[in-house]
Design a protein around this motif. Structure first.
Motif, PDB file in Angstrom:
ATOM      1  N   ILE A  32      58.472  51.636  26.735  1.00  0.00           N
ATOM      2  CA  ILE A  32      58.000  50.544  25.893  1.00  0.00           C
ATOM      3  C   ILE A  32      56.534  50.781  25.551  1.00  0.00           C
ATOM      4  O   ILE A  32      55.813  51.461  26.296  1.00  0.00           O
ATOM      5  CB  ILE A  32      58.138  49.170  26.573  1.00  0.00           C
ATOM      6  CG1 ILE A  32      57.315  49.112  27.881  1.00  0.00           C
ATOM      7  CG2 ILE A  32      59.601  48.844  26.839  1.00  0.00           C
ATOM      8  CD1 ILE A  32      57.297  47.739  28.542  1.00  0.00           C
ATOM      9  N   MET A  33      56.103  50.257  24.420  1.00  0.00           N
ATOM     10  CA  MET A  33      54.683  50.253  24.098  1.00  0.00           C
ATOM     11  C   MET A  33      54.176  48.817  24.242  1.00  0.00           C
ATOM     12  O   MET A  33      54.840  47.865  23.812  1.00  0.00           O
ATOM     13  CB  MET A  33      54.414  50.747  22.671  1.00  0.00           C
ATOM     14  CG  MET A  33      52.929  50.714  22.290  1.00  0.00           C
ATOM     15  SD  MET A  33      52.615  51.201  20.562  1.00  0.00           S
ATOM     16  CE  MET A  33      52.728  52.988  20.723  1.00  0.00           C
ATOM     17  N   ILE A  34      53.014  48.677  24.874  1.00  0.00           N
ATOM     18  CA  ILE A  34      52.427  47.349  25.011  1.00  0.00           C
ATOM     19  C   ILE A  34      51.047  47.313  24.356  1.00  0.00           C
ATOM     20  O   ILE A  34      50.332  48.322  24.311  1.00  0.00           O
ATOM     21  CB  ILE A  34      52.325  46.913  26.490  1.00  0.00           C
ATOM     22  CG1 ILE A  34      51.418  47.844  27.302  1.00  0.00           C
ATOM     23  CG2 ILE A  34      53.701  46.831  27.120  1.00  0.00           C
ATOM     24  CD1 ILE A  34      51.194  47.362  28.721  1.00  0.00           C
ATOM     25  N   LYS A  35      50.729  46.153  23.822  1.00  0.00           N
ATOM     26  CA  LYS A  35      49.374  45.860  23.333  1.00  0.00           C
ATOM     27  C   LYS A  35      48.675  45.127  24.450  1.00  0.00           C
ATOM     28  O   LYS A  35      49.086  44.035  24.844  1.00  0.00           O
ATOM     29  CB  LYS A  35      49.409  45.005  22.074  1.00  0.00           C
ATOM     30  CG  LYS A  35      48.045  44.760  21.445  1.00  0.00           C
ATOM     31  CD  LYS A  35      48.167  43.905  20.191  1.00  0.00           C
ATOM     32  CE  LYS A  35      46.834  43.845  19.439  1.00  0.00           C
ATOM     33  NZ  LYS A  35      45.735  43.262  20.250  1.00  0.00           N
ATOM     34  N   LEU A  36      47.652  45.745  25.003  1.00  0.00           N
ATOM     35  CA  LEU A  36      46.977  45.173  26.160  1.00  0.00           C
ATOM     36  C   LEU A  36      46.170  43.936  25.789  1.00  0.00           C
ATOM     37  O   LEU A  36      45.526  43.910  24.734  1.00  0.00           O
ATOM     38  CB  LEU A  36      46.055  46.204  26.816  1.00  0.00           C
ATOM     39  CG  LEU A  36      46.671  47.163  27.849  1.00  0.00           C
ATOM     40  CD1 LEU A  36      47.245  46.390  29.034  1.00  0.00           C
ATOM     41  CD2 LEU A  36      47.731  48.048  27.240  1.00  0.00           C
ATOM     42  N   ALA A  37      46.222  42.942  26.666  1.00  0.00           N
ATOM     43  CA  ALA A  37      45.370  41.766  26.540  1.00  0.00           C
ATOM     44  C   ALA A  37      44.204  41.843  27.515  1.00  0.00           C
ATOM     45  O   ALA A  37      43.106  41.385  27.220  1.00  0.00           O
ATOM     46  CB  ALA A  37      46.177  40.493  26.797  1.00  0.00           C
ATOM     47  N   ALA A  38      44.449  42.437  28.693  1.00  0.00           N
ATOM     48  CA  ALA A  38      43.423  42.478  29.731  1.00  0.00           C
ATOM     49  C   ALA A  38      43.700  43.625  30.691  1.00  0.00           C
ATOM     50  O   ALA A  38      44.855  44.006  30.909  1.00  0.00           O
ATOM     51  CB  ALA A  38      43.396  41.157  30.500  1.00  0.00           C
ATOM     52  N   CYS A  39      42.632  44.149  31.271  1.00  0.00           N
ATOM     53  CA  CYS A  39      42.747  45.196  32.298  1.00  0.00           C
ATOM     54  C   CYS A  39      41.636  45.004  33.317  1.00  0.00           C
ATOM     55  O   CYS A  39      40.451  44.952  32.958  1.00  0.00           O
ATOM     56  CB  CYS A  39      42.655  46.588  31.679  1.00  0.00           C
ATOM     57  SG  CYS A  39      42.854  47.936  32.884  1.00  0.00           S
ATOM     58  N   GLY A  40      42.018  44.875  34.574  1.00  0.00           N
ATOM     59  CA  GLY A  40      41.030  44.753  35.631  1.00  0.00           C
ATOM     60  C   GLY A  40      40.294  46.058  35.861  1.00  0.00           C
ATOM     61  O   GLY A  40      40.847  47.148  35.679  1.00  0.00           O
ATOM     62  N   ILE A 359      28.804  43.165  42.049  1.00  0.00           N
ATOM     63  CA  ILE A 359      28.432  41.898  41.429  1.00  0.00           C
ATOM     64  C   ILE A 359      29.625  40.951  41.294  1.00  0.00           C
ATOM     65  O   ILE A 359      29.491  39.736  41.502  1.00  0.00           O
ATOM     66  CB  ILE A 359      27.788  42.153  40.046  1.00  0.00           C
ATOM     67  CG1 ILE A 359      26.429  42.837  40.239  1.00  0.00           C
ATOM     68  CG2 ILE A 359      27.647  40.863  39.244  1.00  0.00           C
ATOM     69  CD1 ILE A 359      25.771  43.260  38.937  1.00  0.00           C
ATOM     70  N   ASN A 360      30.775  41.473  40.937  1.00  0.00           N
ATOM     71  CA  ASN A 360      31.930  40.634  40.619  1.00  0.00           C
ATOM     72  C   ASN A 360      32.970  40.613  41.722  1.00  0.00           C
ATOM     73  O   ASN A 360      33.104  41.580  42.477  1.00  0.00           O
ATOM     74  CB  ASN A 360      32.614  41.149  39.335  1.00  0.00           C
ATOM     75  CG  ASN A 360      31.713  41.125  38.130  1.00  0.00           C
ATOM     76  OD1 ASN A 360      31.002  40.152  37.902  1.00  0.00           O
ATOM     77  ND2 ASN A 360      31.744  42.190  37.347  1.00  0.00           N
ATOM     78  N   ALA A 361      33.716  39.507  41.792  1.00  0.00           N
ATOM     79  CA  ALA A 361      34.957  39.532  42.550  1.00  0.00           C
ATOM     80  C   ALA A 361      35.910  40.471  41.823  1.00  0.00           C
ATOM     81  O   ALA A 361      36.505  41.367  42.423  1.00  0.00           O
ATOM     82  CB  ALA A 361      35.556  38.128  42.668  1.00  0.00           C
ATOM     83  N   ARG A 362      36.052  40.251  40.526  1.00  0.00           N
ATOM     84  CA  ARG A 362      36.785  41.181  39.674  1.00  0.00           C
ATOM     85  C   ARG A 362      36.237  41.055  38.259  1.00  0.00           C
ATOM     86  O   ARG A 362      36.164  39.948  37.710  1.00  0.00           O
ATOM     87  CB  ARG A 362      38.277  40.858  39.672  1.00  0.00           C
ATOM     88  CG  ARG A 362      39.193  42.038  39.363  1.00  0.00           C
ATOM     89  CD  ARG A 362      38.952  43.194  40.306  1.00  0.00           C
ATOM     90  NE  ARG A 362      40.107  44.105  40.436  1.00  0.00           N
ATOM     91  CZ  ARG A 362      40.167  45.026  41.349  1.00  0.00           C
ATOM     92  NH1 ARG A 362      39.165  45.178  42.191  1.00  0.00           N
ATOM     93  NH2 ARG A 362      41.203  45.840  41.438  1.00  0.00           N
ATOM     94  N   GLY A 363      35.849  42.184  37.697  1.00  0.00           N
ATOM     95  CA  GLY A 363      35.535  42.237  36.273  1.00  0.00           C
ATOM     96  C   GLY A 363      36.789  42.591  35.518  1.00  0.00           C
ATOM     97  O   GLY A 363      37.617  43.373  35.996  1.00  0.00           O
ATOM     98  N   VAL A 364      36.949  42.013  34.337  1.00  0.00           N
ATOM     99  CA  VAL A 364      38.148  42.245  33.535  1.00  0.00           C
ATOM    100  C   VAL A 364      37.750  42.604  32.119  1.00  0.00           C
ATOM    101  O   VAL A 364      36.918  41.923  31.508  1.00  0.00           O
ATOM    102  CB  VAL A 364      39.050  40.996  33.524  1.00  0.00           C
ATOM    103  CG1 VAL A 364      40.249  41.203  32.589  1.00  0.00           C
ATOM    104  CG2 VAL A 364      39.539  40.665  34.935  1.00  0.00           C
ATOM    105  N   ILE A 365      38.309  43.692  31.601  1.00  0.00           N
ATOM    106  CA  ILE A 365      38.124  44.062  30.206  1.00  0.00           C
ATOM    107  C   ILE A 365      39.156  43.316  29.371  1.00  0.00           C
ATOM    108  O   ILE A 365      40.359  43.354  29.661  1.00  0.00           O
ATOM    109  CB  ILE A 365      38.269  45.578  30.007  1.00  0.00           C
ATOM    110  CG1 ILE A 365      37.116  46.303  30.714  1.00  0.00           C
ATOM    111  CG2 ILE A 365      38.300  45.947  28.534  1.00  0.00           C
ATOM    112  CD1 ILE A 365      37.240  47.805  30.726  1.00  0.00           C
TER     113      ILE A 365
END
Length: 368
Positions: A32-40, A359-365
């Motif tokens: 499948i191809m996905i369009k990413l919304a977010a990536c940690g 700095i972050n707990a989690r940064g997300v792109i």
């Protein structure tokens, strides 16, 4: 059709990551191809960029992503366009001894898909047409990605995708180490050594499991304060203690479960030392391959202590990812609070610098 996409690429170990425009080919059979919304932004991506995890470059980074399906390949029946999915870097053949006994994280054939799709090829190429490897059969730090169906898990459309993405690694690794690997019992005494993104999830896993005492151990006062927000009952600042394990034992009398979430042989030894008789130390952090741990061998039989590893929280992704999201939807796990900063893909280099600084707990792109 082939999609043009911005992606975060490691061109060589110990060199700055780059944001490049790449070509992502359409899915083939069972893809499948996905369009990413977010990536940690995960320490494992940094480890791949430095060579600590030796995935050969050029490499499209990213394994902790969530998005929507935009195309399906031949033979795909479990997914359709518009489905929300989380990427999973665990490739499982479904046929080997480990897979059929319910241990897909230990799949005997998973090594075939560390930097490619399971068929040994990739769908990612740079602007000159050169093939680009992909982190853990995923490479989801990109606007688009083509994955095998076994590396994607369909989820509830109502879950915010920036939160769902974190289940693909940090949340599953920490919570799963508690639920699946250690199987923490209500009333237990626990300690978590290292309270970054994974450690915070081990803490909230212990809290959800009903642990009586949850001791967070770290050298960063800000992280220790955040640990209390996720369920820690006590904290130990390791930079202020001559022996952090002794400090934990003074508080608890010895813990039933200790979780090492740093990736250090010395810290593993500290976690083991903090155990009560009959206790279990769970090694969650990914250490340098040359790192060693030294423990007193006599204590293994005499105190019936156990030391064991946990890879992605001993996950069964197709089962555990939705289960964790159900706990979030029921208000029993914190995901919103884990996302302490979001970045555009163009700001990915800054996201990696912030991660190195803790700095972050989690940064997300986030992707448009």
């Amino acid at each position: 059709m082939t999609r043009e996409a911005k992606a975060v690429v490691c061109r060589d170990w110990n060199q700055p990551i780059q944001v490049e425009t790449i070509q992502v080919s359409p899915p083939k059979r069972n893809e499948i191809m996905i369009k990413l919304a977010a990536c940690g932004v995960c320490h494992s991506d940094l480890s791949a960029a430095t060579g600590k995890i030796q995935f050969p470059p050029p490499l499209v980074l990213g394994h902790e992503g969530a998005g929507k399906v935009v195309a399906v390949g031949e033979g795909v029946t479990a997914f359709k366009e518009g489905d929300a999915v989380i990427s999973s870097f665990i490739s499982m053949c479904g046929k080997c001894r480990q897979c059929v006994r319910g241990r897909p994280v230990l799949c005997e054939n998973a090594a075939k898909a560390l930097i490619t799709l399971p068929d040994g090829t990739v769908r990612t190429h740079d602007s000159q047409g050169n093939a680009l490897n992909v982190f853990g059969a995923c490479g989801v730090m990109a606007e688009y990605a083509t994955l095998h169906v076994d590396n994607a898990v369909k989820i509830d459309q109502n879950v915010p995708l920036q939160n769902a993405a974190l289940v693909g690694c940090a949340v599953m690794t920490g919570v799963g180490a508690v639920f699946n690997t250690a199987r923490v019992e209500p009333g237990s005494r626990t300690a978590i050594f290292g309270v970054g993104g994974v450690g915070l999830n081990a803490i909230q896993g212990c809290h959800t499991a009903g642990a009586e005492m949850i001791v967070a151990v770290d050298t960063n006062p800000e992280k220790l304060e955040m640990a209390r927000q996720f369920g820690a009952t006590h904290t130990v600042n390791a930079s202020e203690e001559a022996d952090a394990a002794k400090a934990v034992k003074k508080l608890t009398g010895g813990v039933d479960y200790a979780f090492e979430c740093v990736g250090s042989g010395a810290v593993v030894a500290q976690a083991y030392k903090s155990l009560a008789r009959g206790g279990t130390a769970v090694v969650v952090g990914v250490a340098d391959p040359a790192d060693k741990t030294s423990i007193g061998t006599f204590s293994l039989p005499a105190d019936e202590r156990t030391i064991k590893g946990s890879w992605l929280g001993s996950a069964r992704p197709q089962y555990d990812f939705p289960r964790i999201l159900a706990l979030y939807q029921a208000g029993k796990l914190k995901l919103d609070e884990l996302v302490t900063r979001t970045y555009s893909i163009d700001d990915a280099p800054q996201a990696f610098l912030d991660m190195e600084k803790g700095i972050n707990a989690r940064g997300v792109i986030m992707f448009d």
